[in-house]
Structure formats: C-alpha cells, structure tokens
Enzyme design. Structure first.
Site, PDB file in Angstrom:
ATOM      1  N   GLY A 198       0.612  -1.102   0.025  1.00 26.88           N
ATOM      2  CA  GLY A 198       0.119   0.136  -0.089  1.00 26.88           C
ATOM      3  C   GLY A 198       0.943   1.196   0.032  1.00 26.88           C
ATOM      4  N   ARG A 219      -2.278   9.091   2.655  1.00 27.42           N
ATOM      5  CA  ARG A 219      -2.314  10.084   3.479  1.00 27.42           C
ATOM      6  C   ARG A 219      -1.220  10.619   4.536  1.00 27.42           C
ATOM      7  NH1 ARG A 219      -7.582   8.371   6.318  1.00 27.42           N
ATOM      8  NH2 ARG A 219      -7.359   6.401   5.570  1.00 27.42           N
ATOM      9  N   GLY A 231      -6.232  -5.304  -3.647  1.00 27.84           N
ATOM     10  CA  GLY A 231      -6.583  -6.009  -2.562  1.00 27.84           C
ATOM     11  C   GLY A 231      -5.925  -6.956  -1.564  1.00 27.84           C
ATOM     12  N   THR A 232      -5.978  -7.167  -0.334  1.00 31.88           N
ATOM     13  CA  THR A 232      -5.306  -7.939   0.476  1.00 31.88           C
ATOM     14  C   THR A 232      -4.970  -9.480   0.189  1.00 31.88           C
ATOM     15  OG1 THR A 232      -7.222  -7.958   1.752  1.00 31.88           O
ATOM     16  CG2 THR A 232      -5.448  -6.412   2.516  1.00 31.88           C
ATOM     17  N   GLU A 263     -16.342  -6.251   6.042  1.00 30.35           N
ATOM     18  CA  GLU A 263     -15.781  -5.213   5.893  1.00 30.35           C
ATOM     19  C   GLU A 263     -16.503  -3.943   6.170  1.00 30.35           C
ATOM     20  OE1 GLU A 263     -12.295  -4.861   5.252  1.00 30.35           O
ATOM     21  OE2 GLU A 263     -12.866  -6.861   5.992  1.00 30.35           O
ATOM     22  N   ASN A 320      45.083  16.025  32.529  1.00 31.57           N
ATOM     23  CA  ASN A 320      44.215  17.213  32.766  1.00 31.57           C
ATOM     24  C   ASN A 320      44.432  18.103  31.470  1.00 31.57           C
ATOM     25  OD1 ASN A 320      43.013  18.922  34.927  1.00 31.57           O
ATOM     26  ND2 ASN A 320      44.002  20.284  33.475  1.00 31.57           N
ATOM     27  N   ASN A 331      43.427  17.981  13.863  1.00 33.18           N
ATOM     28  CA  ASN A 331      43.764  16.593  13.479  1.00 33.18           C
ATOM     29  C   ASN A 331      43.555  16.478  11.976  1.00 33.18           C
ATOM     30  OD1 ASN A 331      40.978  17.597  13.667  1.00 33.18           O
ATOM     31  ND2 ASN A 331      40.034  15.288  13.931  1.00 33.18           N
TER      32      ASN A 331
HETATM   33  C1  UD1 Z   1      -7.886  -5.013   6.203  1.00 36.04           C
HETATM   34  C2  UD1 Z   1      -8.903  -6.264   6.415  1.00 36.04           C
HETATM   35  C3  UD1 Z   1     -10.089  -5.759   7.377  1.00 36.04           C
HETATM   36  C4  UD1 Z   1      -9.061  -5.541   8.972  1.00 36.04           C
HETATM   37  C5  UD1 Z   1      -8.072  -4.710   8.708  1.00 36.04           C
HETATM   38  C6  UD1 Z   1      -7.148  -4.495   9.726  1.00 36.04           C
HETATM   39  C7  UD1 Z   1      -9.354  -7.135   4.158  1.00 36.04           C
HETATM   40  C8  UD1 Z   1     -10.248  -7.136   3.154  1.00 36.04           C
HETATM   41  N1  UD1 Z   1      -9.888  -6.262   5.134  1.00 36.04           N
HETATM   42  O1  UD1 Z   1      -8.710  -4.081   5.790  1.00 36.04           O
HETATM   43  O2  UD1 Z   1     -11.014  -6.846   7.737  1.00 36.04           O
HETATM   44  O3  UD1 Z   1     -10.022  -5.066   9.823  1.00 36.04           O
HETATM   45  O4  UD1 Z   1      -7.372  -4.901   7.351  1.00 36.04           O
HETATM   46  O5  UD1 Z   1      -6.043  -3.381   9.405  1.00 36.04           O
HETATM   47  O6  UD1 Z   1      -8.357  -7.693   3.998  1.00 36.04           O
HETATM   48  N2  UD1 Z   1      -2.136  -4.316   0.954  1.00 36.04           N
HETATM   49  C9  UD1 Z   1      -1.485  -4.623  -0.009  1.00 36.04           C
HETATM   50  N3  UD1 Z   1      -1.745  -4.800  -1.355  1.00 36.04           N
HETATM   51  C10 UD1 Z   1      -3.056  -4.350  -1.488  1.00 36.04           C
HETATM   52  C11 UD1 Z   1      -4.009  -4.111  -0.432  1.00 36.04           C
HETATM   53  C12 UD1 Z   1      -3.357  -3.757   0.828  1.00 36.04           C
HETATM   54  O7  UD1 Z   1      -0.205  -4.968   0.079  1.00 36.04           O
HETATM   55  O8  UD1 Z   1      -3.655  -4.379  -2.528  1.00 36.04           O
HETATM   56  C13 UD1 Z   1      -1.512  -4.072   2.464  1.00 36.04           C
HETATM   57  C14 UD1 Z   1      -1.601  -2.795   2.817  1.00 36.04           C
HETATM   58  O9  UD1 Z   1      -0.366  -1.933   2.591  1.00 36.04           O
HETATM   59  C15 UD1 Z   1      -1.591  -2.822   4.302  1.00 36.04           C
HETATM   60  C16 UD1 Z   1      -2.321  -4.312   4.357  1.00 36.04           C
HETATM   61  O10 UD1 Z   1      -2.279  -4.815   3.298  1.00 36.04           O
HETATM   62  O11 UD1 Z   1      -0.238  -3.204   4.904  1.00 36.04           O
HETATM   63  C17 UD1 Z   1      -3.752  -3.901   5.018  1.00 36.04           C
HETATM   64  O12 UD1 Z   1      -4.555  -3.305   3.957  1.00 36.04           O
HETATM   65  P1  UD1 Z   1      -5.400  -2.214   4.286  1.00 36.04           P
HETATM   66  O13 UD1 Z   1      -5.907  -1.563   2.940  1.00 36.04           O
HETATM   67  O14 UD1 Z   1      -5.121  -1.225   5.312  1.00 36.04           O
HETATM   68  O15 UD1 Z   1      -6.639  -3.079   4.529  1.00 36.04           O
HETATM   69  P2  UD1 Z   1      -7.899  -2.576   5.371  1.00 36.04           P
HETATM   70  O16 UD1 Z   1      -8.967  -1.971   4.296  1.00 36.04           O
HETATM   71  O17 UD1 Z   1      -7.619  -1.811   6.356  1.00 36.04           O
END
Ligand code: UD1
Ligand code: CA
Length: 466
Positions: free
Chosen positions: A12, A16, A80-81, A158, A385, A394
C-alpha cells in the site's frame, strides 16, 4: 515450529501520510513499522528467509531497508489484500504443508506473544485458518467479526459492506491470520477464478474471503481474541502515527519504571524499544534514548540528553549531551552541553565538561577535559588534565592524523596539538602553546611567542589616551 513462514502485506502507498517513503517505513519509536512486524514474525521462531514481504509502492526504498535474508515479491497493481497474498504463491508452495502467518506491514503492535499464542491455538484446534481479532472501542474502518446465536464465528464483513447493525459490532479483524498453507492456496485459487469474490464494495480481492471460502468448504476456521486491543492499531496519517508513538512511548516508560528505573517526570522522555536501563538509574525530562543504548545502574541521564547506541557505565551522569555510538565509563560525568561523536570510548571517573566535543577518541580513566575543548582522533591516557580551550588539530584539509597524550600529562589552557603529535607521560604544555613536535615524557613544552613589555607605551604612543 519449523517450516512455518510469514507473508507481510506492505504494498500500500499510504497516500495520507504524504510521504516519499512507503507507509510501512513510517517510524514508531524510531523504528519503521515494518521492523516491528518482522520482529513479531521472528518471535515465533521464523528465520529471515521464511519471511516474505509483498512490496509495491516505494518498492526500492522498502527493499533497500529490509534485512538481507527477507524475501520479497512485488504486487504491481493494488487489487486488495487477497491479491497481495496471491503474489506470494510460489513462496507459499515452497513451504509445503506448514502454516503461514499473514501480517499487515502497518500494524506495529501485533506483537510476537500474541501471534505465538494464536499459533498454539490454531495448531491445537487443527484449524485451516485462525483470525486474530480484538475488541476495540472504535471499530470504524475495520472488518467486523460476525458470530451466530451460539457465539460461533460466522464470517467477516468489511466496513464498506456492513449494514448498520453490523457496524455496531466491536470485535474486529486485526488483519493478522494463521493459515494452513495448502488450504490457503486452494482458497486463493477459488477467489481468483470465481468472479463473485470481487463483487464487494471495493471491487477488490479480499483476503477475508479466503476465510469464507474455507468455511463454505467445511474446513475448520477459528478466531483468536487478543487480550490487547492495541494489536489492531495502524496509522493512515501522521496524526494517527503520533498516537501510536505516544502509546508505545508510555508503554516503554512504564516497563522501565516497573523494572526499577526512576523516571520521575516523563515529559519529553522517549526511550526506544531496544534500550536497556539498569536499576536505580534516573532518566530526566527531555531525554531521548535510541538504538542499542545501554544505561548502567545508578546512572543519571538528562535533563535533555540525546543518546543513540551509547553504553553508559554505572553511576555515570550525562547531562544535556548529544552522544552517538560512544561508551562512557562508570562514575564519569559528562556535560552539560557536551557532544560525543562516534568512535569515542571514555573511561571511568572522567570529567567531560561544558562545550567539549570528543570524536573518534579514547579517554583514559580519571582524565579531566572540563571546558571548551575539541578532542578528535586522539588517544588520551589516564589522569590527564586538559585545560580550557584546547584543540587537537587533526585535519590538514586533506588528511586526518592522530594525537597521543600520555598518562598524567597536563595540557595547558589554549594548547593546540597539531597532529600527528605525541605528548609524553607526565609532560606539560604551556598555556597558549601550539605543539607541532613530540614532547618527551616528563618535559615541559612551550610553543608560543615570548612576552614583550613596552614600558609606558600608552603614555608615549597611544594617541587615543590623554
Ligand atoms: C484489512 C481487512 C480488515 C481488517 C483490517 C485491519 C481485508 C479485506 N480487510 O482492511 O478486515 O480489519 O485490514 O487493519 O483484508 N495491502 C497490499 N496490497 C493491496 C492492499 C493492501 O499489500 O492490494 C497491504 C497494505 O499495504 C496494508 C495491509 O495490506 O499493509 C492492509 O491493507 P489495508 O488496505 O489497510 O486493509 P484494510 O482495508 O484496512
Ligand atoms: Ca488498514
């Protein structure tokens, strides 16, 4: 626990934060968030090569920062995650049928103890997946843990997809999980091939859907509820980052206080997580201790001392001083207003007083450098001293040379020691001397113009005096 591995999601951008650096390099107590997370993985016995970081935004900076052994995979689009974990499939396959710990790179307080306990629970329950959850007072933004009438876990929704009733739920998904690797690989396959898994509000691959998929396949999925609500905390902007810093700062101070360190007022006191402090040491206001700093018992540090990677001996006193990569011996007094630069080793019972700078030098026990001096690239013996206003010369402008001062030598005020030069044991230099040649043991060296008296000069020559 051998064979287990970890995947850390860190692609990510953290828009912000408004930073040039990727979000996971933002620091909490002087330590990038990703380092906190890597330490948690290591705390459950993982070697660096069993840890894989998913990089994306700021990939170069992040990769350069990571420890050598840690693996990386790149996620070129942020889908996404779930998609992030898909990028690590090859890494997962190479770990066979063990378990994988999935961590968010931006949740620094997901500590080693919590993930280790969660693993125990996961293994005992023989689960395909275990979600680490926590009960928080401010659940907004997190995925909520759904439970059926019996209180059994029934899914994660979510924030964006939650209805009003679900938004009231305070048990949230921390974003950290243990998965059986084979089960996770199967779930990722389904997620990728079945379009219904992208019909969510964010149009993303949700890692939380892997939990749903495994449940629908009749696999065992559990939740591990963390005792501390802080494990879920992350930072999206610098204001939230400051809140994490304050939580961590107070936690570290509390830990030291309970271990017998005196911190009577914590105003401006910031102590890094790896700092060690002995019993009955006193840390005063405005003091910042960083890196691998070690403070001995009964030492007094501050007010306003900033020490990084310093070792301070028992009973030493370091006031209003900047020190980096130095050792200070027992009962030595430093400051106020001293600067100790890297490569400096100061012995016991030494006095380094106000407006003294010491760089890349050794200073023997019992020596006094009390006021306004610069000691650089010098080996100072014991019980020397150094008078006020002395300087080691130096640097020629091109090269640096060392100075040696023997035991019990007496360097007169305002002496310049032009290196390379040696002042012998017990030798003296006259005040105001510029010493360019070695001074033998027990000698007195004078290197200054002889004083001249012009009698009645004022009366005779000075036109401004009547
Ligand atoms: C995620 C969870 C949510 C949980 C929250 C806790 C999902 C769908 N949701 O939401 O249930 O409560 O974390 O913090 O998983 N990242 C990537 N690649 C991506 C997207 C994200 O590497 O495509 C990384 C981000 O850099 C971050 C982490 O995954 O370090 C979490 O991603 P973030 O977008 O913050 O997830 P949330 O929407 O907060
Ligand atoms: Ca988040």
């Amino acid at each position: 626990m051998t064979g287990n591995c970890a995947v850390i999601l860190a692609a990510g951008e953290g828009t912000r934060m408004k930073s040039k650096k990727p979000k996971v390099l933002a620091e909490v107590l002087f330590k990038p968030m990703i380092d906190w997370v890597i330490e948690s993985a290591k705390a459950c016995g993982m070697e660096e090569e069993n840890i894989c970081v998913v990089t994306g935004h700021g990939k170069e900076l992040l990769t350069a920062h990571l420890p050598q052994g840690v693996r990386t995979v790149e996620q070129t689009e942020r889908l996404g995650t779930g998609h992030a974990v898909m990028q690590a499939r090859e890494f997962l396959r190479s770990h066979g049928s063990a378990n994988v710990l999935i961590l968010g790179g931006d949740a620094p307080f997901m500590d080693g103890e919590t993930v280790a306990c969660a693993l125990q629970y996961h293994t005992r329950a023989n689960s395909a997946a275990t979600v680490i959850s926590a009960d928080v007072s401010e659940p907004t933004g997190y995925g909520r843990i759904l439970r059926d009438k019996n209180g059994d876990f029934s899914g994660i929704v979510e924030e964006k997809d939650a209805n009003d009733a679900q938004k009231q739920i305070r048990e949230v998904n921390s974003g950290a999980y243990w998965f059986n690797i084979q089960a996770l690989l199967i779930a990722l396959e389904q997620m990728e091939t079945n379009a219904k898994y992208r019909l969510n509000a964010a149009k993303e691959y949700y890692l939380t859907d892997a939990i749903e998929i495994l449940r629908s396949m009749g696999q065992r999925v559990s939740t591990f509820n963390s005792k501390s609500p802080d494990v879920v905390l992350g930072a999206n902007d610098r204001d939230q980052l400051a809140q994490l810093n304050e939580i961590a700062r107070l936690q570290v101070i509390r830990r030291h206080r309970l271990a017998g360190v005196s911190i009577p007022f914590d105003t401006g006191v910031v102590i890094g997580t790896d700092v060690q402090i002995g019993r009955d040491a006193e840390i005063l206001q405005g003091t910042i201790l960083k890196g691998k700093t070690v403070i001995g018992e009964d030492a007094v540090i501050g007010p306003n001392a900033v020490l990084e990677n310093c070792t301070v001996g028992e009973g030493a006193c370091v006031v209003q001083t900047f020190g980096t990569d130095v050792t200070v011996g027992a009962n030595t007094q430093v400051g106020p207003f001293a600067r100790l630069r890297p490569g400096t080793q100061i012995g016991a019972d030494v006095r380094v007083g106000n407006f003294v700078e010491v760089k890349n030098s050794t200073v023997g026990d019992g020596t006094k450098i009390s006021h306004l001096s610069y000691i650089g690239d010098t080996d100072v013996g014991q019980n020397v001293n150094v008078g006020s206003g002395c300087a080691t010369v130096n640097f020629t402008g091109k090269e640096k040379f060392r100075t040696t001062i023997g035991d019990h030598a007496f360097i007169g005020c305002d002496t310049s020691l032009v290196a390379p030069v040696r002042v012998g044991a017990r030798a003296y230099t006259g005040a105001g001397s510029t010493i360019t040649e070695d001074v033998p043991d027990d000698a007195l060296a004078l290197g200054r113009a002889r004083q001249v008296i012009k009698k009645d000069w004022v009366k005779v020559k000075n036109p401004y005096r009547k």
